[in-house]
Write a protein that holds these residues in place. Structure first.
Motif, short mmCIF file in Angstrom:
data_model
loop_
_atom_site.label_atom_id
_atom_site.label_comp_id
_atom_site.label_asym_id
_atom_site.label_seq_id
_atom_site.Cartn_x
_atom_site.Cartn_y
_atom_site.Cartn_z
N ILE A 24 5.02 3.68 -2.99
CA ILE A 24 6.36 4.29 -2.97
C ILE A 24 6.83 4.56 -4.39
O ILE A 24 7.39 5.62 -4.69
CB ILE A 24 7.35 3.40 -2.19
N GLY A 25 6.60 3.60 -5.28
CA GLY A 25 7.00 3.76 -6.68
C GLY A 25 6.28 4.91 -7.35
O GLY A 25 6.89 5.72 -8.06
N LYS A 72 -0.79 -1.97 -0.67
CA LYS A 72 0.25 -2.04 -1.70
C LYS A 72 1.30 -0.97 -1.44
O LYS A 72 1.42 0.01 -2.19
CB LYS A 72 -0.37 -1.87 -3.08
N PRO A 73 2.11 -1.13 -0.39
CA PRO A 73 3.05 -0.06 -0.04
C PRO A 73 4.14 0.17 -1.08
O PRO A 73 4.54 1.31 -1.31
CB PRO A 73 3.64 -0.53 1.29
N TYR A 74 4.61 -0.90 -1.73
CA TYR A 74 5.68 -0.72 -2.70
C TYR A 74 5.20 0.02 -3.95
O TYR A 74 5.94 0.82 -4.53
CB TYR A 74 6.30 -2.07 -3.07
N GLN A 75 3.99 -0.25 -4.36
CA GLN A 75 3.45 0.48 -5.50
C GLN A 75 3.26 1.96 -5.14
O GLN A 75 3.51 2.84 -5.95
CB GLN A 75 2.12 -0.12 -5.94
N HIS A 102 -1.68 1.00 2.41
CA HIS A 102 -1.34 -0.10 3.32
C HIS A 102 -1.42 -1.45 2.63
O HIS A 102 -0.68 -2.36 2.97
CB HIS A 102 -2.24 -0.08 4.54
#
Length: 105
Positions: free
Chosen positions: A86-87, A81-84, A79
């Motif tokens: 996903i990556g 660091k959602p983009y990390q 929650h």
């Protein structure tokens, strides 16, 4: 990975629980011949059995609590660091997919 860990943990805890039940059944079925030695041995066995059952209960509680804490920490991190997240999931998916495709050949 965590599903495999959870399954192995559950199997191990079930095995330990079964061993404790078997030991308790053996204790109850033990023949008491009335000698001091057998009474002392039976009492020692009962004490050790009680200690093992208590340690098992503490271990089970500790494992459950650590698992919950790890899940909560992971949830918080995702929650924050959602983009990390996903990556990382995408990269892991690509690596696993590449590994599976090469093993299938």
């Amino acid at each position: 990975m965590s599903q495999k860990y959870e399954a192995e943990r559950a199997v191990l805890l079930d095995d330990v629980k079964q061993v404790l039940k078997d030991a308790e059944a053996l204790y109850k079925a033990a023949v008491d011949d009335g000698t001091k030695e057998s009474k002392a041995l039976k009492e020692k066995l009962k004490t050790q059995l009680n200690k093992a059952q208590q340690q098992y209960a503490e271990l089970e509680g500790s494992v459950v609590e650590r698992t919950r804490q790890a899940a909560a920490n992971t949830n918080d991190l995702v929650h924050q660091k959602p983009y990390q997240a996903i990556g990382i999931a995408a990269v892991v998916g690509l690596v696993v997919g590449a590994f599976i495709s090469r093993c299938g050949r």
